[in-house]
Design a protein around this motif. Sequence first.
Motif, PDB file in Angstrom:
ATOM      1  N   TYR A   1      43.207  46.039  51.919  1.00  9.49           N
ATOM      2  CA  TYR A   1      42.729  45.444  50.675  1.00  9.49           C
ATOM      3  C   TYR A   1      43.873  44.744  49.941  1.00  9.49           C
ATOM      4  O   TYR A   1      44.895  45.374  49.644  1.00  9.49           O
ATOM      5  CB  TYR A   1      42.103  46.511  49.780  1.00  9.49           C
ATOM      6  N   PRO A   2      43.719  43.464  49.595  1.00  4.73           N
ATOM      7  CA  PRO A   2      44.826  42.711  48.995  1.00  4.73           C
ATOM      8  C   PRO A   2      45.174  43.131  47.573  1.00  4.73           C
ATOM      9  O   PRO A   2      46.272  42.826  47.100  1.00  4.73           O
ATOM     10  CB  PRO A   2      44.320  41.258  49.033  1.00  4.73           C
ATOM     11  N   ASN A   3      44.278  43.835  46.893  1.00  6.57           N
ATOM     12  CA  ASN A   3      44.557  44.221  45.507  1.00  6.57           C
ATOM     13  C   ASN A   3      45.203  45.600  45.392  1.00  6.57           C
ATOM     14  O   ASN A   3      45.397  46.104  44.299  1.00  6.57           O
ATOM     15  CB  ASN A   3      43.268  44.189  44.670  1.00  6.57           C
ATOM     16  N   ILE A   4      45.534  46.215  46.519  1.00  7.90           N
ATOM     17  CA  ILE A   4      46.229  47.499  46.496  1.00  7.90           C
ATOM     18  C   ILE A   4      47.684  47.278  46.859  1.00  7.90           C
ATOM     19  O   ILE A   4      47.996  46.696  47.892  1.00  7.90           O
ATOM     20  CB  ILE A   4      45.593  48.506  47.469  1.00  7.90           C
ATOM     21  N   GLY A   5      48.576  47.742  46.011  1.00  3.77           N
ATOM     22  CA  GLY A   5      50.006  47.577  46.243  1.00  3.77           C
ATOM     23  C   GLY A   5      50.593  46.578  45.275  1.00  3.77           C
ATOM     24  O   GLY A   5      49.913  45.630  44.867  1.00  3.77           O
TER      25      GLY A   5
END
Length: 200
Positions: A36-40
């Motif tokens: 998921y691109p919105n984690i981190g």
Amino acid sequence: MTSAMLGVLLVAACGPAKPAEPSAGGSAGGCMSRAYPNIGGPISLVNQAGEAVTEETYKGHPTLIYFGFTYCPDVCPMTLVTVKRAYDRLPEDVTPPQTLLISIDPERDTPEQLAQYVSTKAFPANLQGLTGTPEQVRSAADAFLADYSRIEQPDSASEYSMDHTSLLYLMDEDWKLKTFFTHEDTDETIATCLTELLEE
């Protein structure tokens, strides 16, 4: 993935039990389908040697991140033991990722306390402990949609415990989420996934 969805995945209780049924993870989720691109995001903390670190410190190689704390009686140590066992299963040509324990209990987890904890032989040999101010820790956790809260235990010698999201986050060389693991993942499934991803 929203923070609410991630919260449904798993909130581990190192104090009072508060289990939740995960909606993804384990072999059913498929380790290749959790990037998921919105984690981190960015971190600004200190390691167990008291040195300032950011995400730039760890770029250039994969990093496995866990949010926990040293006073956690069961979930955290069991998770780190599982990671060590997973690393022991990796083929000789696969280098284990750098492993980070980011403490969500900065009040008690000083660099000195973390240095002692991460040296536990049952944990990964390359485990580093990170802490910081409460604001720095909360910012790092928010970047990973990792939730935690303090649970008062006035009748306990430890006085309080921490409820927290119990996920392992695998970041790639550019500090982008590659996958994550939940409590459903065993040392075998983690090792299989790491081999698949790190041999690419």
